[in-house]
Write an enzyme that holds these catalytic residues in place. Structure first.
Site, PDB file in Angstrom:
ATOM      1  N   ARG A  28      20.010 -11.585 -14.797  1.00 33.09           N
ATOM      2  CA  ARG A  28      20.362 -13.000 -14.758  1.00 33.09           C
ATOM      3  C   ARG A  28      19.716 -13.672 -15.965  1.00 33.09           C
ATOM      4  O   ARG A  28      18.503 -13.736 -16.078  1.00 33.09           O
ATOM      5  CB  ARG A  28      19.871 -13.667 -13.474  1.00 33.09           C
ATOM      6  CG  ARG A  28      20.315 -15.125 -13.351  1.00 33.09           C
ATOM      7  CD  ARG A  28      19.758 -15.750 -12.074  1.00 33.09           C
ATOM      8  NE  ARG A  28      20.227 -17.122 -11.912  1.00 33.09           N
ATOM      9  CZ  ARG A  28      19.671 -18.187 -12.481  1.00 33.09           C
ATOM     10  NH1 ARG A  28      18.619 -18.017 -13.283  1.00 33.09           N
ATOM     11  NH2 ARG A  28      20.155 -19.400 -12.275  1.00 33.09           N
ATOM     12  N   GLY A  29      20.548 -14.164 -16.859  1.00 36.26           N
ATOM     13  CA  GLY A  29      20.078 -14.636 -18.156  1.00 36.26           C
ATOM     14  C   GLY A  29      19.010 -15.701 -18.124  1.00 36.26           C
ATOM     15  O   GLY A  29      18.015 -15.617 -18.845  1.00 36.26           O
ATOM     16  N   GLU A  30      19.181 -16.698 -17.290  1.00 37.25           N
ATOM     17  CA  GLU A  30      18.243 -17.823 -17.295  1.00 37.25           C
ATOM     18  C   GLU A  30      16.836 -17.408 -16.886  1.00 37.25           C
ATOM     19  O   GLU A  30      15.864 -18.047 -17.260  1.00 37.25           O
ATOM     20  CB  GLU A  30      18.756 -18.928 -16.366  1.00 37.25           C
ATOM     21  CG  GLU A  30      20.042 -19.594 -16.866  1.00 37.25           C
ATOM     22  CD  GLU A  30      20.507 -20.683 -15.921  1.00 37.25           C
ATOM     23  OE1 GLU A  30      19.697 -21.118 -15.071  1.00 37.25           O
ATOM     24  OE2 GLU A  30      21.673 -21.090 -16.024  1.00 37.25           O
ATOM     25  N   ASP A  31      16.725 -16.332 -16.137  1.00 37.47           N
ATOM     26  CA  ASP A  31      15.409 -15.887 -15.657  1.00 37.47           C
ATOM     27  C   ASP A  31      14.629 -15.104 -16.713  1.00 37.47           C
ATOM     28  O   ASP A  31      13.437 -15.335 -16.916  1.00 37.47           O
ATOM     29  CB  ASP A  31      15.569 -15.003 -14.415  1.00 37.47           C
ATOM     30  CG  ASP A  31      15.819 -15.811 -13.151  1.00 37.47           C
ATOM     31  OD1 ASP A  31      15.944 -17.043 -13.272  1.00 37.47           O
ATOM     32  OD2 ASP A  31      15.898 -15.221 -12.073  1.00 37.47           O
ATOM     33  N   ARG A  33      16.249 -13.578 -19.930  1.00 38.13           N
ATOM     34  CA  ARG A  33      16.952 -13.223 -21.164  1.00 38.13           C
ATOM     35  C   ARG A  33      16.058 -13.276 -22.393  1.00 38.13           C
ATOM     36  O   ARG A  33      16.030 -12.360 -23.209  1.00 38.13           O
ATOM     37  CB  ARG A  33      18.156 -14.159 -21.393  1.00 38.13           C
ATOM     38  CG  ARG A  33      18.871 -13.870 -22.718  1.00 38.13           C
ATOM     39  CD  ARG A  33      19.934 -14.915 -23.031  1.00 38.13           C
ATOM     40  NE  ARG A  33      20.996 -14.906 -22.066  1.00 38.13           N
ATOM     41  CZ  ARG A  33      22.035 -14.064 -22.107  1.00 38.13           C
ATOM     42  NH1 ARG A  33      22.089 -13.151 -23.058  1.00 38.13           N
ATOM     43  NH2 ARG A  33      22.984 -14.124 -21.214  1.00 38.13           N
ATOM     44  N   GLY A  61      36.019 -16.233 -18.558  1.00 37.50           N
ATOM     45  CA  GLY A  61      37.288 -15.671 -18.965  1.00 37.50           C
ATOM     46  C   GLY A  61      37.459 -14.211 -18.627  1.00 37.50           C
ATOM     47  O   GLY A  61      36.507 -13.441 -18.552  1.00 37.50           O
ATOM     48  N   GLU A  95      28.846  -7.587 -11.296  1.00 35.39           N
ATOM     49  CA  GLU A  95      28.451  -6.449 -12.142  1.00 35.39           C
ATOM     50  C   GLU A  95      27.724  -5.396 -11.311  1.00 35.39           C
ATOM     51  O   GLU A  95      27.943  -4.186 -11.473  1.00 35.39           O
ATOM     52  CB  GLU A  95      27.544  -6.921 -13.276  1.00 35.39           C
ATOM     53  CG  GLU A  95      28.257  -7.657 -14.383  1.00 35.39           C
ATOM     54  CD  GLU A  95      27.323  -8.012 -15.539  1.00 35.39           C
ATOM     55  OE1 GLU A  95      27.816  -8.496 -16.556  1.00 35.39           O
ATOM     56  OE2 GLU A  95      26.098  -7.805 -15.403  1.00 35.39           O
TER      57      GLU A  95
END
Length: 305
Positions: A28-31, A33, A61, A95
């Protein structure tokens, strides 16, 4: 728990299978990245391990989703970075479902990292994970099957052998992950005859005897006259199942190599070195090795469980 360049290839069977990516990192990117995952990715690339991450900050998309799905299907190893708010991302959960599906169908390796979150929280969907899944169920009440798959995937992933980081030195933690991944990737398949007649059916039969889904310990003997292909079958079976284990070893020509002085001790040391990747375990006598090997393997298994 238990590297190669970007052009590396591996085999989970007697035939060669190409892997465009060595590692796919799901997170999870915000955590994490710009901290943990960025450093992990950099270290993997530095070791010439072709690691793939989704670099899009705004992931939207069908085109992007299709590309990621293709990457997941073609990967060799998936690293799942479970952070506190991981389950709030439906993208990450989708994913995850795909990764676990590929693990089941294609025998891909899945390695979870529990980053400042307890494995039990993921397995049982408690605390932030439980809150996130409850929220998803309300939002996706017309697609309950999708949420069910998320829950099942989290439970299965939470039960896998893993790395657990609470607090400490990020650098050392990342180094241990990269070292283990390097060892897995460097595990080259054994050479097997390119067009062996009838090998596939015999490998299938031996694997059925091994009963890989069972928790029992199995010992299988392949018996027959010299030159009929016993070693070839054993090599092909090894190639097809090796990546499902944190450690593995193949000792060839045991009868021949065990007849010289200290030869059995050397074989015992080699076995421990192959399976555990440790050079500080040294067997000094056959009797010592007979006790050390089962005891050490049991200890390692309980540590990874």
């Amino acid at each position: 728990m238990s590297s190669s360049s970007s052009s590396s290839s591996s085999s989970s069977s007697s035939s060669e299978e190409k892997w465009p990516f060595d590692v796919f990192i799901n997170f999870r990117g915000e955590d994490v990245r710009y901290g943990f995952v960025a450093d992990l990715h950099k270290c993997l690339l530095h070791r010439h391990i072709n690691a793939y991450i989704d670099s899009k900050d705004l992931r939207r998309g069908d085109e992007i989703k299709s590309a990621l799905t293709k990457a997941i299907m073609e990967l060799r190893i998936a690293v799942l970075v479970f952070s506190e708010n991981y389950a709030s991302s439906t993208w990450c959960l989708d994913e995850l479902v795909k990764v676990m599906e590929c693990r089941r169908l294609k025998k891909q390796r899945v390695l979870p990292v529990f980053y400042k979150v307890e494995p039990g929280v993921i397995r049982e969907q408690r605390e932030s994970y439980g809150e996130a899944l409850d929220s998803h169920e309300k939002k996706w009440r017309n697609d309950s099957e999708r949420v069910k798959k998320w829950r099942q995937a989290l439970t299965k992933a939470g039960n896998l052998s893993s790395w657990h980081y609470d607090n400490g030195d990020d650098t050392k933690f990342i180094e241990s992950i990269v070292k283990d991944i390097s060892t897995i990737i460097q595990r080259a398949p054994l050479n097997v005859a390119k067009y062996p007649v009838g090998l596939g059916s015999r490998v299938k039969y031996v694997k059925e005897l091994l009963s890989m889904s069972s928790v029992d310990v199995r010992m299988i003997g392949i018996w027959g006259n010299g030159g009929i292909g016993k070693t070839t079958i054993a090599k092909a079976v090894y190639n097809s199942i090796a990546d499902q284990f944190d450690g593995c070893g193949f000792l060839a020509h045991v009868r021949k190599t065990s007849s010289g002085p200290n030869s059995l001790v050397n074989l015992q040391n080699k076995l421990l070195s192959q399976i555990l990747w440790k050079s500080n375990l040294v067997v000094s006598s056959v009797d010592e090795g007979a006790n050390l090997i089962p005891g050490t393997l049991l200890q390692e298994n309980s540590t990874c469980a």
